[in-house]
Scaffold this active site. Structure first.
Site, PDB file in Angstrom:
ATOM      1  N   SER A  13       0.899  -1.114  -0.039  1.00 29.44           N
ATOM      2  CA  SER A  13       0.039   0.131  -0.110  1.00 29.44           C
ATOM      3  C   SER A  13       0.926   1.231  -0.136  1.00 29.44           C
ATOM      4  O   SER A  13       1.904   1.224  -0.731  1.00 29.44           O
ATOM      5  CB  SER A  13      -0.864  -0.049   1.353  1.00 29.44           C
ATOM      6  OG  SER A  13      -1.896   0.878   1.165  1.00 29.44           O
ATOM      7  N   HIS A  40      -3.059  -1.356  -2.794  1.00 32.67           N
ATOM      8  CA  HIS A  40      -4.198  -0.392  -2.849  1.00 32.67           C
ATOM      9  C   HIS A  40      -4.228   0.806  -3.654  1.00 32.67           C
ATOM     10  O   HIS A  40      -3.066   1.295  -3.896  1.00 32.67           O
ATOM     11  CB  HIS A  40      -4.146   0.042  -1.405  1.00 32.67           C
ATOM     12  CG  HIS A  40      -4.472  -0.900  -0.364  1.00 32.67           C
ATOM     13  ND1 HIS A  40      -4.106  -0.927   1.067  1.00 32.67           N
ATOM     14  CD2 HIS A  40      -4.956  -2.117  -0.388  1.00 32.67           C
ATOM     15  CE1 HIS A  40      -4.334  -1.738   1.773  1.00 32.67           C
ATOM     16  NE2 HIS A  40      -4.896  -2.868   1.062  1.00 32.67           N
ATOM     17  N   ASP A 131      -3.903  -4.299   6.662  1.00 32.95           N
ATOM     18  CA  ASP A 131      -4.403  -5.315   5.466  1.00 32.95           C
ATOM     19  C   ASP A 131      -3.318  -6.181   4.940  1.00 32.95           C
ATOM     20  O   ASP A 131      -2.129  -5.692   4.929  1.00 32.95           O
ATOM     21  CB  ASP A 131      -5.098  -4.398   4.197  1.00 32.95           C
ATOM     22  CG  ASP A 131      -5.733  -5.457   3.312  1.00 32.95           C
ATOM     23  OD1 ASP A 131      -6.003  -6.550   3.571  1.00 32.95           O
ATOM     24  OD2 ASP A 131      -5.720  -5.056   2.264  1.00 32.95           O
TER      25      ASP A 131
END
Length: 186
Positions: A13, A40, A131
């Site tokens: 991310s 992401h 995540d």
């Protein structure tokens, strides 16, 4: 040179783009395992991520039911969860956000752990949320290998640190060591 993995799955991310590009550039074509990438990204904005990750190999955003093939690099499509089904085909899922994200690294990692088990190499890079941590734990629990970018070298340490805190057996590596590990030099 064979690294012994059936699939490599990489999640990242915030702060992971340059590191990811460096890792992908280090993977020689003769390494057969497919590489599945989950990043992401903004959900409703035109993305050139596949072009930004330019490597010596083309990066494909897979279609629903497309088979996972050796020697290919795949990027989770924007605004879809990317799963791998038991018959080793991709499934695109538009269900709710997971950890504020779609695609969810956790969902991809978990589905790949279920299908590839001990043949899975999971790598979690820089990011500002958790995540991927739970999914990396599932890869390790299935007998696969889980690696995180050393949080001290990550632009955003929350993601790799969450995996370290949650997963017994996770390996912490510098980017240079991750590249060496993938190609079987460590």
């Amino acid at each position: 040179m064979n690294n012994g993995f059936d699939v490599i799955v990489i999640g990242g991310s915030a702060g992971s783009l340059l590191v990811l590009t460096e890792i992908l550039d280090a993977i020689p074509y003769h390494l057969a395992p497919p590489v599945v990438i989950v990043l992401h990204r903004l959900r409703n904005v035109q993305s050139e991520m596949g072009r930004l990750l330019s490597t010596t190999r083309q990066i494909i955003e897979p279609e629903d039911k497309e088979p996972v093939r050796e020697h290919c690099m795949y990027l989770a499509p924007q605004n879809y969860h990317l799963l791998v089904e038991a018959d080793r085909t991709f499934m695109l899922d538009y269900s709710e956000l997971v950890n504020y994200s779609r695609p969810s690294i956790d969902m991809t990692f978990s589905s790949i752990a279920d299908v590839y088990g001990a043949g899975t190499l999971g790598i979690l890079l820089s990011g500002a949320n958790k995540d991927g941590a739970e999914g990396l734990c599932q890869i390790i629990a299935a007998g696969g290998t889980g690696i995180v970018q050393d949080p001290q070298t990550a632009a955003f340490s929350a993601m790799p640190q969450s995996a370290i805190d949650m997963c017994a057996g996770v390996q912490v590596m510098s980017v240079a060591d991750i590249k060496k590990f993938i190609i079987g030099e460590t």
